[in-house]
Design an enzyme around this catalytic site. Structure first.
Site, short mmCIF file in Angstrom:
data_model
loop_
_atom_site.label_atom_id
_atom_site.label_comp_id
_atom_site.label_asym_id
_atom_site.label_seq_id
_atom_site.Cartn_x
_atom_site.Cartn_y
_atom_site.Cartn_z
CB CYS A 4 44.95 9.41 33.38
SG CYS A 4 46.56 9.60 32.94
CB CYS A 7 44.37 6.70 30.51
SG CYS A 7 45.61 6.00 31.43
CG ASP A 30 54.79 18.85 25.75
OD1 ASP A 30 55.25 18.05 26.88
OD2 ASP A 30 54.17 19.90 26.10
CG HIS A 46 47.55 5.06 34.81
ND1 HIS A 46 47.49 6.18 34.51
CD2 HIS A 46 47.74 5.22 35.98
CE1 HIS A 46 47.50 6.96 35.62
NE2 HIS A 46 47.70 6.42 36.45
CG HIS A 96 55.30 11.62 30.64
ND1 HIS A 96 54.43 11.86 31.85
CD2 HIS A 96 56.07 12.91 30.61
CE1 HIS A 96 54.56 13.07 32.40
NE2 HIS A 96 55.50 13.73 31.72
P1 5GP Z 1 55.33 16.56 33.30
O1 5GP Z 1 55.59 17.91 33.73
O2 5GP Z 1 54.38 15.87 33.81
O3 5GP Z 1 56.62 15.83 33.30
O4 5GP Z 1 55.00 16.79 31.94
C1 5GP Z 1 53.72 16.68 31.23
C2 5GP Z 1 53.82 17.38 29.90
O5 5GP Z 1 52.72 17.05 29.29
C3 5GP Z 1 53.91 18.84 29.82
O6 5GP Z 1 55.24 19.11 29.08
C4 5GP Z 1 52.76 19.26 29.15
O7 5GP Z 1 53.08 20.52 28.37
C5 5GP Z 1 52.26 18.18 28.57
N1 5GP Z 1 50.77 17.95 28.35
C6 5GP Z 1 49.88 18.31 29.05
N2 5GP Z 1 48.63 17.96 28.54
C7 5GP Z 1 48.98 17.44 27.58
C8 5GP Z 1 47.76 17.23 26.38
O8 5GP Z 1 46.75 17.32 26.46
N3 5GP Z 1 48.36 17.02 25.31
C9 5GP Z 1 49.69 17.15 24.99
N4 5GP Z 1 50.22 16.81 23.76
N5 5GP Z 1 50.55 17.54 25.83
C10 5GP Z 1 50.18 17.56 27.16
ZN ZN Z 2 46.98 7.38 32.81
#
Ligand code: 5GP
Ligand code: ZN
Length: 102
Positions: A4, A7, A30, A46, A96
């Protein structure tokens, strides 16, 4: 939880600057911002998604964090977003809240 991303960030296995942290949650910028300011508020426990939340004290604490983060970051107008389920656009299966602001 193994494999994850959030995590791993919490456990410092993946480096990421925390813009906020308390006992319950932490926040990061992000990696692929969809607004000028795009912050993710992430619980330390988690939980896969809102569908798996039973104790809504967690959600209350997360929104209290949103308010504190916004004050800290001088964010006065913003959108919050919680994607739930892959079909709704959830990419990271760890609950989140997105904060999006121009
Ligand atoms: P979801 O689409 O799950 O609601 O949002 C996940 C968000 O996490 C996305 O906007 C993506 O850009 C962000 N994200 C994914 N991997 C990482 C990472 O490794 N670091 C950071 N800071 N953001 C991430
Ligand atoms: Zn997690």
């Amino acid at each position: 939880m193994e494999n994850c991303i959030f995590c791993k960030i919490l456990n410092k296995e993946i480096p990421s600057k925390f813009v906020y942290e308390d006992d319950i949650c932490f926040a990061i910028n992000d990696i692929n911002p969809k607004a000028k300011k795009h912050i993710l508020v992430i619980p330390k426990v988690h939980v896969e998604s809102l569908n798996e939340v039973n104790d809504f004290e967690l959600i209350k604490k997360m929104f209290e964090a949103v308010k504190k983060i916004n004050k800290q970051e001088n964010i006065t107008h913003f959108k919050t977003l919680i994607n739930t389920g892959a079909k709704a656009g959830q990419e990271v299966m760890h609950l989140h809240i997105h904060i999006l602001s121009d």
